[in-house]
Motif scaffolding. Structure first.
Motif, PDB file in Angstrom:
ATOM      1  N   LEU A  37      -1.882   6.195   9.394  1.00 47.13           N
ATOM      2  CA  LEU A  37      -1.443   6.819   8.144  1.00 47.13           C
ATOM      3  C   LEU A  37       0.073   6.962   8.121  1.00 47.13           C
ATOM      4  O   LEU A  37       0.681   7.290   9.150  1.00 47.13           O
ATOM      5  N   PRO A  38       0.702   6.730   6.973  1.00 50.80           N
ATOM      6  CA  PRO A  38       2.162   6.897   6.886  1.00 50.80           C
ATOM      7  C   PRO A  38       2.564   8.349   7.118  1.00 50.80           C
ATOM      8  O   PRO A  38       1.785   9.270   6.886  1.00 50.80           O
ATOM      9  N   VAL A  39       3.788   8.543   7.561  1.00 53.43           N
ATOM     10  CA  VAL A  39       4.363   9.875   7.731  1.00 53.43           C
ATOM     11  C   VAL A  39       5.446  10.048   6.679  1.00 53.43           C
ATOM     12  O   VAL A  39       6.363   9.234   6.591  1.00 53.43           O
ATOM     13  N   VAL A  40       5.312  11.092   5.885  1.00 53.31           N
ATOM     14  CA  VAL A  40       6.339  11.471   4.917  1.00 53.31           C
ATOM     15  C   VAL A  40       6.571  12.947   5.153  1.00 53.31           C
ATOM     16  O   VAL A  40       5.746  13.784   4.788  1.00 53.31           O
ATOM     17  N   ASP A  41       7.671  13.259   5.822  1.00 52.05           N
ATOM     18  CA  ASP A  41       7.876  14.635   6.257  1.00 52.05           C
ATOM     19  C   ASP A  41       9.331  14.859   6.650  1.00 52.05           C
ATOM     20  O   ASP A  41      10.054  13.912   6.926  1.00 52.05           O
ATOM     21  N   ARG A  42       9.715  16.109   6.674  1.00 51.57           N
ATOM     22  CA  ARG A  42      11.038  16.480   7.162  1.00 51.57           C
ATOM     23  C   ARG A  42      11.018  16.406   8.687  1.00 51.57           C
ATOM     24  O   ARG A  42      10.026  16.748   9.319  1.00 51.57           O
ATOM     25  N   VAL A  43      12.116  15.979   9.278  1.00 51.82           N
ATOM     26  CA  VAL A  43      12.229  15.960  10.728  1.00 51.82           C
ATOM     27  C   VAL A  43      12.315  17.414  11.193  1.00 51.82           C
ATOM     28  O   VAL A  43      13.158  18.170  10.709  1.00 51.82           O
ATOM     29  N   ASN A  48      17.982  18.471   6.284  1.00 52.73           N
ATOM     30  CA  ASN A  48      18.312  17.380   5.364  1.00 52.73           C
ATOM     31  C   ASN A  48      18.019  15.997   5.936  1.00 52.73           C
ATOM     32  O   ASN A  48      18.676  15.034   5.581  1.00 52.73           O
ATOM     33  N   LEU A  49      17.026  15.899   6.820  1.00 54.44           N
ATOM     34  CA  LEU A  49      16.648  14.601   7.368  1.00 54.44           C
ATOM     35  C   LEU A  49      15.147  14.414   7.205  1.00 54.44           C
ATOM     36  O   LEU A  49      14.351  15.206   7.725  1.00 54.44           O
ATOM     37  N   TRP A  50      14.785  13.401   6.440  1.00 55.56           N
ATOM     38  CA  TRP A  50      13.379  13.140   6.125  1.00 55.56           C
ATOM     39  C   TRP A  50      12.971  11.771   6.635  1.00 55.56           C
ATOM     40  O   TRP A  50      13.783  10.852   6.703  1.00 55.56           O
ATOM     41  N   LEU A  51      11.700  11.628   6.961  1.00 54.89           N
ATOM     42  CA  LEU A  51      11.122  10.349   7.356  1.00 54.89           C
ATOM     43  C   LEU A  51      10.120   9.903   6.299  1.00 54.89           C
ATOM     44  O   LEU A  51       9.380  10.716   5.750  1.00 54.89           O
ATOM     45  N   ALA A  52      10.114   8.638   6.024  1.00 50.29           N
ATOM     46  CA  ALA A  52       9.088   8.007   5.191  1.00 50.29           C
ATOM     47  C   ALA A  52       8.815   6.674   5.883  1.00 50.29           C
ATOM     48  O   ALA A  52       9.466   5.667   5.601  1.00 50.29           O
ATOM     49  N   ALA A  71      11.195  12.474  -3.155  1.00 54.09           N
ATOM     50  CA  ALA A  71      12.055  13.194  -4.113  1.00 54.09           C
ATOM     51  C   ALA A  71      11.432  14.527  -4.505  1.00 54.09           C
ATOM     52  O   ALA A  71      12.128  15.552  -4.561  1.00 54.09           O
ATOM     53  N   ALA A  72      10.126  14.533  -4.750  1.00 51.55           N
ATOM     54  CA  ALA A  72       9.451  15.779  -5.123  1.00 51.55           C
ATOM     55  C   ALA A  72       9.468  16.778  -3.970  1.00 51.55           C
ATOM     56  O   ALA A  72       9.736  17.967  -4.174  1.00 51.55           O
ATOM     57  N   LEU A  73       9.193  16.305  -2.763  1.00 56.43           N
ATOM     58  CA  LEU A  73       9.204  17.204  -1.615  1.00 56.43           C
ATOM     59  C   LEU A  73      10.589  17.800  -1.386  1.00 56.43           C
ATOM     60  O   LEU A  73      10.728  19.000  -1.143  1.00 56.43           O
ATOM     61  N   ILE A  74      11.603  16.981  -1.479  1.00 50.94           N
ATOM     62  CA  ILE A  74      12.963  17.482  -1.262  1.00 50.94           C
ATOM     63  C   ILE A  74      13.325  18.514  -2.315  1.00 50.94           C
ATOM     64  O   ILE A  74      13.858  19.575  -2.007  1.00 50.94           O
ATOM     65  N   SER A  75      12.999  18.247  -3.569  1.00 53.01           N
ATOM     66  CA  SER A  75      13.381  19.190  -4.625  1.00 53.01           C
ATOM     67  C   SER A  75      12.548  20.464  -4.575  1.00 53.01           C
ATOM     68  O   SER A  75      13.070  21.551  -4.764  1.00 53.01           O
ATOM     69  N   VAL A  76      11.264  20.370  -4.280  1.00 59.80           N
ATOM     70  CA  VAL A  76      10.405  21.552  -4.235  1.00 59.80           C
ATOM     71  C   VAL A  76      10.640  22.348  -2.964  1.00 59.80           C
ATOM     72  O   VAL A  76      10.762  23.566  -2.995  1.00 59.80           O
ATOM     73  N   LEU A  77      10.709  21.685  -1.826  1.00 60.95           N
ATOM     74  CA  LEU A  77      10.845  22.396  -0.561  1.00 60.95           C
ATOM     75  C   LEU A  77      12.240  22.931  -0.320  1.00 60.95           C
ATOM     76  O   LEU A  77      12.476  23.644   0.646  1.00 60.95           O
ATOM     77  N   SER A  78      13.181  22.606  -1.195  1.00 60.43           N
ATOM     78  CA  SER A  78      14.522  23.162  -1.029  1.00 60.43           C
ATOM     79  C   SER A  78      14.555  24.626  -1.468  1.00 60.43           C
ATOM     80  O   SER A  78      15.489  25.338  -1.160  1.00 60.43           O
ATOM     81  N   ARG A  79      13.499  25.070  -2.171  1.00 60.30           N
ATOM     82  CA  ARG A  79      13.430  26.477  -2.570  1.00 60.30           C
ATOM     83  C   ARG A  79      12.789  27.276  -1.435  1.00 60.30           C
ATOM     84  O   ARG A  79      11.673  26.974  -1.015  1.00 60.30           O
TER      85      ARG A  79
END
Length: 97
Positions: A37-43, A48-52, A71-79
């Motif tokens: 399965l792919p990994v899409v997550d913050r390190v 400010n470092l993400w893996l996809a 893009a959605a994860l970065i914008s939502v999880l920044s709150r």
């Protein structure tokens, strides 16, 4: 190889592939995770470092949706309030798509 080359030309005509006889053909390793399965997550430990990664042979097919997800994860999880509830290590699926 010929079947893959022909299929790529049919599904992605904008590539404008040269004739197979003129193409340079090579093979490389596929970026796969142990469970496939792919990994899409913050390190972990970073803000400010993400893996996809880990899309194996579906990278081109999943590129658009992966970009939208990141893009959605970065914008939502920044709150901060959202980050605490559903941060990269807080989900049951471990950030997998």
């Amino acid at each position: 190889m010929q079947a893959i080359y022909r299929a790529a030309g049919r599904y992605l005509p904008a590539l404008r592939l040269p004739r197979m006889e003129q193409a340079e053909i090579w093979a490389g390793l596929r970026p796969c995770t142990p469970d496939g399965l792919p990994v899409v997550d913050r390190v972990p430990g970073t803000e400010n470092l993400w893996l996809a990664t880990g899309h194996a042979m579906l990278g081109i097919s999943l590129a658009a949706v992966t970009g939208e997800l990141v893009a959605a994860l970065i914008s939502v999880l920044s709150r901060p309030s959202i980050r605490r509830r559903c941060g990269p290590t807080g989900g049951a699926d471990g950030g997998r798509i």
